[in-house]
Design a protein around this motif. Structure first.
Motif, mmCIF file in Angstrom:
data_model
loop_
_atom_site.group_PDB
_atom_site.id
_atom_site.type_symbol
_atom_site.label_atom_id
_atom_site.label_comp_id
_atom_site.label_asym_id
_atom_site.label_seq_id
_atom_site.Cartn_x
_atom_site.Cartn_y
_atom_site.Cartn_z
ATOM 1 N N GLY A 117 34.510 36.274 44.605
ATOM 2 C CA GLY A 117 35.810 35.718 44.976
ATOM 3 C C GLY A 117 35.703 34.398 45.719
ATOM 4 O O GLY A 117 34.603 33.902 46.014
ATOM 5 N N TYR A 163 43.117 50.615 39.191
ATOM 6 C CA TYR A 163 42.619 49.365 38.613
ATOM 7 C C TYR A 163 41.125 49.183 38.898
ATOM 8 O O TYR A 163 40.385 48.678 38.057
ATOM 9 C CB TYR A 163 43.423 48.164 39.124
ATOM 10 C CG TYR A 163 43.052 46.899 38.411
ATOM 11 C CD1 TYR A 163 43.381 46.722 37.071
ATOM 12 C CD2 TYR A 163 42.345 45.900 39.054
ATOM 13 C CE1 TYR A 163 43.021 45.577 36.387
ATOM 14 C CE2 TYR A 163 41.984 44.746 38.384
ATOM 15 C CZ TYR A 163 42.318 44.592 37.052
ATOM 16 O OH TYR A 163 41.960 43.454 36.378
ATOM 17 N N PHE A 222 45.606 44.193 43.205
ATOM 18 C CA PHE A 222 44.190 43.859 43.354
ATOM 19 C C PHE A 222 44.009 42.349 43.450
ATOM 20 O O PHE A 222 43.279 41.851 44.312
ATOM 21 C CB PHE A 222 43.377 44.417 42.174
ATOM 22 C CG PHE A 222 41.908 44.154 42.286
ATOM 23 C CD1 PHE A 222 41.076 45.032 42.965
ATOM 24 C CD2 PHE A 222 41.343 43.019 41.726
ATOM 25 C CE1 PHE A 222 39.713 44.786 43.077
ATOM 26 C CE2 PHE A 222 39.989 42.762 41.829
ATOM 27 C CZ PHE A 222 39.174 43.642 42.509
ATOM 28 N N ILE A 223 44.676 41.614 42.582
ATOM 29 C CA ILE A 223 44.541 40.150 42.605
ATOM 30 C C ILE A 223 45.058 39.588 43.930
ATOM 31 O O ILE A 223 44.448 38.681 44.501
ATOM 32 C CB ILE A 223 45.268 39.524 41.385
ATOM 33 C CG1 ILE A 223 44.457 39.842 40.129
ATOM 34 C CG2 ILE A 223 45.453 38.032 41.555
ATOM 35 C CD1 ILE A 223 45.133 39.478 38.830
ATOM 36 N N THR A 224 46.138 40.150 44.442
ATOM 37 C CA THR A 224 46.700 39.667 45.701
ATOM 38 C C THR A 224 45.808 39.991 46.894
ATOM 39 O O THR A 224 45.510 39.116 47.700
ATOM 40 C CB THR A 224 48.099 40.281 45.927
ATOM 41 O OG1 THR A 224 48.938 39.913 44.839
ATOM 42 C CG2 THR A 224 48.702 39.802 47.228
ATOM 43 N N VAL A 252 38.306 38.245 40.615
ATOM 44 C CA VAL A 252 39.326 38.748 39.697
ATOM 45 C C VAL A 252 38.787 39.870 38.820
ATOM 46 O O VAL A 252 39.496 40.809 38.486
ATOM 47 C CB VAL A 252 39.879 37.586 38.833
ATOM 48 C CG1 VAL A 252 40.878 38.091 37.814
ATOM 49 C CG2 VAL A 252 40.520 36.535 39.716
ATOM 50 N N THR A 253 37.513 39.818 38.474
ATOM 51 C CA THR A 253 36.927 40.851 37.616
ATOM 52 C C THR A 253 36.114 41.891 38.396
ATOM 53 O O THR A 253 35.458 42.730 37.802
ATOM 54 C CB THR A 253 36.019 40.208 36.550
ATOM 55 O OG1 THR A 253 34.981 39.487 37.216
ATOM 56 C CG2 THR A 253 36.805 39.291 35.644
ATOM 57 N N HIS A 258 36.424 40.205 46.241
ATOM 58 C CA HIS A 258 35.807 40.914 45.113
ATOM 59 C C HIS A 258 35.842 40.132 43.811
ATOM 60 O O HIS A 258 35.138 40.494 42.870
ATOM 61 C CB HIS A 258 36.474 42.282 44.917
ATOM 62 C CG HIS A 258 36.197 43.244 46.028
ATOM 63 N ND1 HIS A 258 35.047 43.994 46.082
ATOM 64 C CD2 HIS A 258 36.912 43.559 47.137
ATOM 65 C CE1 HIS A 258 35.066 44.744 47.175
ATOM 66 N NE2 HIS A 258 36.184 44.500 47.832
ATOM 67 N N CYS A 278 42.642 41.955 46.964
ATOM 68 C CA CYS A 278 41.210 42.223 46.845
ATOM 69 C C CYS A 278 40.409 41.083 46.231
ATOM 70 O O CYS A 278 39.249 40.891 46.574
ATOM 71 C CB CYS A 278 40.988 43.492 46.019
ATOM 72 S SG CYS A 278 41.988 44.903 46.539
ATOM 73 N N SER A 279 41.033 40.347 45.311
ATOM 74 C CA SER A 279 40.275 39.328 44.586
ATOM 75 C C SER A 279 39.742 38.184 45.448
ATOM 76 O O SER A 279 38.745 37.580 45.062
ATOM 77 C CB SER A 279 41.103 38.772 43.423
ATOM 78 O OG SER A 279 42.165 37.979 43.912
ATOM 79 N N LYS A 334 46.673 45.989 39.029
ATOM 80 C CA LYS A 334 46.006 44.701 38.805
ATOM 81 C C LYS A 334 46.640 43.617 39.670
ATOM 82 O O LYS A 334 45.931 42.832 40.307
ATOM 83 C CB LYS A 334 46.091 44.310 37.330
ATOM 84 C CG LYS A 334 45.444 42.980 37.027
ATOM 85 C CD LYS A 334 45.531 42.625 35.555
ATOM 86 C CE LYS A 334 44.836 41.289 35.295
ATOM 87 N NZ LYS A 334 44.868 40.933 33.865
ATOM 88 N N ALA A 335 47.979 43.571 39.707
ATOM 89 C CA ALA A 335 48.669 42.566 40.524
ATOM 90 C C ALA A 335 48.331 42.737 42.002
ATOM 91 O O ALA A 335 48.077 41.750 42.713
ATOM 92 C CB ALA A 335 50.175 42.662 40.301
#
Length: 191
Positions: free
Chosen positions: A123, A184, A107-109, A117-118, A115, A111-112, A104-105
């Motif tokens: 984004g 994730y 992904f947020i850094t 956060v969810t 894409h 990919c978000s 998750k961390a």
């Protein structure tokens, strides 16, 4: 008596020479044993080097080698490689809460920004006018099929090589970190 005087004189001369030579230079390390072990004699990467045919110190790695700490991914950046990875590549990490949290961390850094956060394709980059990527839970893949049905191999291949407007993240995200992101993304597919 004469022998005692010679022995005493010899001992005095030895002691005096030790004292005189030891007080000479405080910075001296003394005698050097194997100086080639601590004196730098290596070439710098940009210096000429007569040891190689082309005269360069910096050499291209031999074909087929991989950097230390990396694992080989033998699926080419083609549609066939993508499809083959879908069938053959499975996650090497155990599904644990810690791996999911690390995924998750990551992904947020990484990919978000595109894409969201969810994972819905909302984004920050999209809010600035770039085309949105498909939603992981509702969207359709540009390569066919629903995004919620993407396999480990397809997601890993896409992170490694990129697709459409998404570039490769192979240089930013280590192989083990990619597997955490894959884990994730599977979580986001079920939202």
């Amino acid at each position: 008596m004469n022998k005692l005087r010679i022995l005493g004189t010899t001992a005095f001369v030895i002691a005096a020479s030790i004292v005189i030579t030891s007080c000479k230079d405080k910075r001296s390390t003394g005698w050097e044993y194997a100086p080639n072990m601590y004196e730098h004699k290596a070439y710098e990467y940009d210096q000429p080097n007569n040891n190689f045919k082309d005269g360069k110190t910096a050499q291209v790695p031999p074909a087929g080698t991989i950097p230390l700490g990396f694992k080989r991914f033998d699926y080419p950046n083609t549609r066939e490689g993508y499809d083959k990875a879908s069938l053959e590549v499975k996650s090497i990490l155990a599904q644990t809460p810690q791996h999911l949290a690390e995924g998750k961390a990551l992904f947020i850094t990484f990919c978000s920004p595109c894409h969201g956060v969810t994972g819905q394709g909302d984004g920050l980059v999209v809010q600035h006018g770039y085309p949105p990527p498909p939603s992981y839970s509702k969207g359709q893949s540009s390569r066919g099929g629903a995004m919620k049905d993407l396999t480990d191999g397809k997601i890993y291949h896409t992170i490694t090589y990129g697709v459409n407007a998404m570039g490769s993240y192979a240089s930013q995200v280590a192989p083990e970190e990619r597997w955490k992101i894959v884990m994730y993304v599977h979580h986001l597919q079920n939202l």
